[in-house]
Design a protein around this motif. Structure first.
Motif, short mmCIF file in Angstrom:
data_model
loop_
_atom_site.label_atom_id
_atom_site.label_comp_id
_atom_site.label_asym_id
_atom_site.label_seq_id
_atom_site.Cartn_x
_atom_site.Cartn_y
_atom_site.Cartn_z
N UNK A 1 19.30 -35.17 17.41
CA UNK A 1 18.39 -36.09 16.77
C UNK A 1 18.08 -35.46 16.29
N UNK A 2 17.14 -33.85 16.08
CA UNK A 2 16.04 -33.53 14.92
C UNK A 2 17.16 -33.11 14.08
N UNK A 3 18.31 -32.53 14.30
CA UNK A 3 18.51 -31.73 13.27
C UNK A 3 18.82 -32.70 11.55
N UNK A 4 18.23 -31.65 10.46
CA UNK A 4 18.69 -32.19 9.74
C UNK A 4 17.74 -33.38 9.37
N UNK A 5 16.51 -34.00 9.75
CA UNK A 5 15.57 -34.14 9.54
C UNK A 5 14.90 -34.94 8.23
N UNK A 6 14.51 -32.90 8.23
CA UNK A 6 13.44 -33.30 7.32
C UNK A 6 13.31 -33.32 6.69
N UNK A 7 12.34 -33.73 5.37
CA UNK A 7 12.44 -33.80 4.30
C UNK A 7 12.02 -32.76 3.43
N UNK A 8 11.13 -31.95 4.14
CA UNK A 8 11.53 -30.53 2.98
C UNK A 8 11.54 -29.17 4.11
N UNK A 9 10.84 -27.66 4.35
CA UNK A 9 10.73 -26.80 4.89
C UNK A 9 10.93 -25.91 4.23
N UNK A 10 10.95 -25.01 5.40
CA UNK A 10 11.32 -23.33 4.21
C UNK A 10 12.81 -23.40 4.22
N UNK A 11 13.28 -21.97 3.43
CA UNK A 11 14.63 -21.21 3.60
C UNK A 11 14.47 -20.47 4.32
N UNK A 12 15.77 -20.70 5.01
CA UNK A 12 15.42 -19.58 6.11
C UNK A 12 17.30 -18.92 5.78
N UNK A 13 17.40 -17.70 6.63
CA UNK A 13 17.99 -16.78 6.20
C UNK A 13 18.67 -15.78 7.54
N UNK A 14 19.96 -16.47 8.05
CA UNK A 14 20.16 -16.10 9.21
C UNK A 14 21.25 -14.76 10.07
N UNK A 15 20.59 -14.01 11.27
CA UNK A 15 20.93 -13.02 11.38
C UNK A 15 21.60 -12.95 12.48
N UNK A 16 22.35 -13.53 12.24
CA UNK A 16 24.09 -13.84 12.84
C UNK A 16 24.79 -12.80 12.38
N UNK A 17 25.37 -12.22 11.64
CA UNK A 17 26.52 -11.57 11.31
C UNK A 17 26.28 -10.45 10.03
N UNK A 18 26.55 -9.34 9.97
CA UNK A 18 26.20 -8.58 8.69
C UNK A 18 26.52 -9.09 7.49
N UNK A 19 25.52 -9.44 6.55
CA UNK A 19 24.76 -9.66 5.08
C UNK A 19 23.86 -9.30 4.70
N UNK A 20 24.31 -9.78 3.14
CA UNK A 20 23.46 -8.08 2.25
C UNK A 20 23.50 -9.36 1.47
N UNK A 21 21.88 -9.36 0.93
CA UNK A 21 21.62 -10.69 0.10
C UNK A 21 20.71 -9.43 -1.11
N UNK A 22 20.46 -10.40 -2.33
CA UNK A 22 19.93 -9.40 -3.43
C UNK A 22 19.51 -10.77 -4.81
N UNK A 23 18.85 -10.85 -5.46
CA UNK A 23 18.50 -11.79 -6.62
C UNK A 23 17.93 -13.05 -5.78
N UNK A 24 17.34 -13.23 -5.02
CA UNK A 24 16.89 -14.33 -4.44
C UNK A 24 15.26 -15.06 -4.85
N UNK A 25 15.86 -15.94 -5.47
CA UNK A 25 14.91 -16.82 -6.39
C UNK A 25 15.01 -17.92 -6.37
N UNK A 26 13.97 -19.00 -6.50
CA UNK A 26 13.52 -20.63 -6.06
C UNK A 26 13.20 -21.24 -7.46
N UNK A 27 13.27 -22.49 -7.92
CA UNK A 27 12.09 -22.97 -8.90
C UNK A 27 12.10 -24.46 -7.74
N UNK A 28 10.85 -24.86 -8.01
CA UNK A 28 10.32 -26.57 -7.25
C UNK A 28 10.52 -27.45 -8.52
N UNK A 29 12.39 -28.13 -8.40
CA UNK A 29 11.91 -28.61 -9.64
C UNK A 29 10.77 -30.61 -9.29
#
Length: 233
Positions: A205-233
């Motif tokens: 029941x709690x899945x996906x109901x939040x109107x706001x929150x944090x950004x998350x990165x899952x450490x499930x498989x081997x992945x590489x990220x770069x150039x992570x940026x965010x702007x508020x709208x």
């Protein structure tokens, strides 16, 4: 003549100052720093914490590239931003290791006791071609995992960088992959509720109901990220 040379000197000085100012206001992306927040600023993880609030583990940041160790879905090594966001645009690059899977989460609620994948919507990341078993259409790259299948997604080969954008103007959500909008949906809509009831989250029941929150990165498989940026709208 002396006045003319003096005027030209003043103009040249003003032009140089203006160009310097403009350079200071932009990054290599060409985006104004007043709009974007760079989440790997200074090649450190000062803007991140563990989803489980424990010590940092499973991640390594080297030369602006964030490497997940691939600990597994339930290893409890997922990373989230310290700041929460409501309406935003998130932009980043990623590449996945062969036969690996991971995900980007948004609207992650604070202090959730549930696994991150049961608490918040997920932008799926997958080696679509090399994954060892057949997936449902809404479980491939750029999908809203087990909710909405991507339309027109073109994933680059393993080892190449992909570009992702996630735009949330609650309740509207967009997933982009390599410059193409591939998913749109509305949180809480009749259609959204129908998708939820038909899939893995029917009894969550709690899945996906939040109107706001944090950004998350899952450490499930081997992945590489770069150039992570965010702007508020």
């Amino acid at each position: 003549m002396h006045k003319l040379f003096l005027l030209l000197g003043v103009l040249a000085l003003y032009s140089c100052s203006s160009n310097t100012s403009n350079k200071q206001e932009t990054r290599t992306t060409g985006q104004p720093t007043s709009d974007w927040v760079f989440l790997l600023e200074g090649n450190n993880l000062d803007q991140w914490k563990m989803y489980n609030e424990g010590p940092l583990q499973g991640w390594e940041l080297t030369n602006g590239e964030l490497h997940g160790s691939g600990a597994g879905w339930d290893a409890n090594q997922d990373l989230i931003t310290k700041q929460a966001y409501e309406n935003f645009e998130l932009s980043l690059d990623w590449k996945i290791a062969p036969a690996n899977s991971s995900g980007i989460f948004y609207n992650v609620p604070k202090g959730s006791a549930q696994p991150i994948y049961e608490a918040a919507p997920e932008y799926q990341i997958l080696d679509d071609k090399g994954w060892p078993k057949k997936m449902q259409p809404n479980q491939y790259t750029a999908a809203s995992y087990d909710m909405y299948a991507p339309d027109g997604a073109k994933v680059k080969s393993v080892g190449e960088w992909n570009s992702t954008r996630i735009i949330v103007k609650y309740p509207q959500v967009e997933h982009w992959l390599n410059g193409v909008k591939v998913v749109t949906y509305e949180i809480g809509s009749t259609d959204w509720k129908a998708h939820k009831a038909a899939g893995k989250w029917a009894q969550v029941p709690q899945y996906g109901i939040a109107k706001s929150g944090h950004i998350g990165l899952q450490n499930a498989g081997k992945v590489i990220y770069r150039n992570i940026k965010i702007k508020q709208l």
